[in-house]
Design a protein around this motif. Structure first.
Motif, PDB file in Angstrom:
ATOM      1  N   ALA A   1      41.586  45.876-109.056  1.00  0.00           N
ATOM      2  CA  ALA A   1      41.905  46.697-107.887  1.00  0.00           C
ATOM      3  C   ALA A   1      42.579  45.856-106.796  1.00  0.00           C
ATOM      4  O   ALA A   1      43.575  46.287-106.201  1.00  0.00           O
ATOM      5  N   ALA A   2      42.062  44.657-106.538  1.00  0.00           N
ATOM      6  CA  ALA A   2      42.660  43.783-105.531  1.00  0.00           C
ATOM      7  C   ALA A   2      44.074  43.377-105.936  1.00  0.00           C
ATOM      8  O   ALA A   2      44.985  43.345-105.091  1.00  0.00           O
ATOM      9  N   TRP A   3      44.248  43.089-107.207  1.00  0.00           N
ATOM     10  CA  TRP A   3      45.572  42.694-107.697  1.00  0.00           C
ATOM     11  C   TRP A   3      46.578  43.833-107.553  1.00  0.00           C
ATOM     12  O   TRP A   3      47.695  43.633-107.083  1.00  0.00           O
ATOM     13  N   THR A   4      46.189  45.058-107.943  1.00  0.00           N
ATOM     14  CA  THR A   4      47.134  46.172-107.839  1.00  0.00           C
ATOM     15  C   THR A   4      47.394  46.533-106.383  1.00  0.00           C
ATOM     16  O   THR A   4      48.510  46.903-106.029  1.00  0.00           O
ATOM     17  N   LEU A   5      46.410  46.386-105.513  1.00  0.00           N
ATOM     18  CA  LEU A   5      46.614  46.639-104.087  1.00  0.00           C
ATOM     19  C   LEU A   5      47.610  45.630-103.514  1.00  0.00           C
ATOM     20  O   LEU A   5      48.570  46.010-102.837  1.00  0.00           O
TER      21      LEU A   5
ATOM     22  N   SER B   1      50.851  51.814-107.046  1.00  0.00           N
ATOM     23  CA  SER B   1      49.915  50.701-107.233  1.00  0.00           C
ATOM     24  C   SER B   1      48.785  50.759-106.217  1.00  0.00           C
ATOM     25  O   SER B   1      47.610  50.547-106.554  1.00  0.00           O
ATOM     26  N   ILE B   2      49.114  51.054-104.967  1.00  0.00           N
ATOM     27  CA  ILE B   2      48.091  51.154-103.926  1.00  0.00           C
ATOM     28  C   ILE B   2      47.152  52.322-104.213  1.00  0.00           C
ATOM     29  O   ILE B   2      45.926  52.194-104.094  1.00  0.00           O
TER      30      ILE B   2
ATOM     31  N   ALA C   1      44.778  51.371-106.952  1.00  0.00           N
ATOM     32  CA  ALA C   1      43.730  50.471-106.463  1.00  0.00           C
ATOM     33  C   ALA C   1      42.638  51.262-105.740  1.00  0.00           C
ATOM     34  O   ALA C   1      41.444  51.041-105.964  1.00  0.00           O
TER      35      ALA C   1
END
Length: 185
Positions: free
Chosen positions: A100-104, A134-135, A138
């Motif tokens: 989730a952090a990566w896609t955010l 992507s956001i 996430a």
């Protein structure tokens, strides 16, 4: 090279069959599949940690700084492995948070890139849209982590099924090429 692979066609087929089995398990037994993935990761982390510790203890490094870094790396790997074995849910949830952090971050950076490129390329809104997707992904992962984990597992399962079927197809082609003569250049 063809003859080498043709002799080992059954290895390619076996890889394909294992991938297909994994893909089927991901769809029909997702909790067990996720647990197996997490435990395999834990085993790898612990084994890697033990190997790094053994390298640090063996004294083959000439500089003590290298040994200290290896020992720290080993303790970290062993700790992550033990944490995974004793609390696999924490590991699965941590992996989900990492994704989730990566896609955010990826989404935000795509939007920043689109803003910077708006004068240089036409239709930069495609990049903005990709960033927004992507956001949104996430936030969906963070909002419904169990559903997000299941969706990721199904995505991995789909990939495994497709790759497995393709590998079996390649294996059958290699099997039929076993007896073909090598053409000279």
């Amino acid at each position: 090279m063809l003859q080498y692979y043709a002799k080992l066609w059954w290895v390619v087929a076996l890889r394909g069959v294992f991938a297909i089995m994994f893909g089927i398990c991901a769809f029909f037994a997702p909790i067990a599949t996720l647990a197996a993935l997490v435990l395999v990761f834990g085993t790898f982390a612990a084994a890697d940690g033990i190997a790094a510790l053994l390298m640090a203890i063996s004294g083959r490094q000439r500089e003590t700084g290298d040994r200290g870094i290896l020992a720290l790396q080993g303790l970290l790997g062993l700790g992550v492995g033990l944490l995974t074995w004793f609390s696999p849910v924490v590991t699965a949830f941590s992996l989900l948070l990492y994704i989730a952090a990566w896609t955010l971050a990826t989404g935000v950076l795509q939007i920043v890139a689109a803003i910077r490129l708006r004068k240089d390329i036409p239709n930069e809104w495609w990049l903005v849209l990709a960033g927004l997707v992507s956001i949104a992904f996430a936030f969906l992962l963070l909002w419904q982590p169990l559903a997000g984990a299941l969706a990721l597992l199904w995505l991995i399962g789909t990939w495994a099924l497709v790759c497995g079927i393709l590998l079996v197809g390649v294996a059958l082609r290699l099997r039929s090429a076993r007896n073909t003569p090598i053409t000279s250049l």
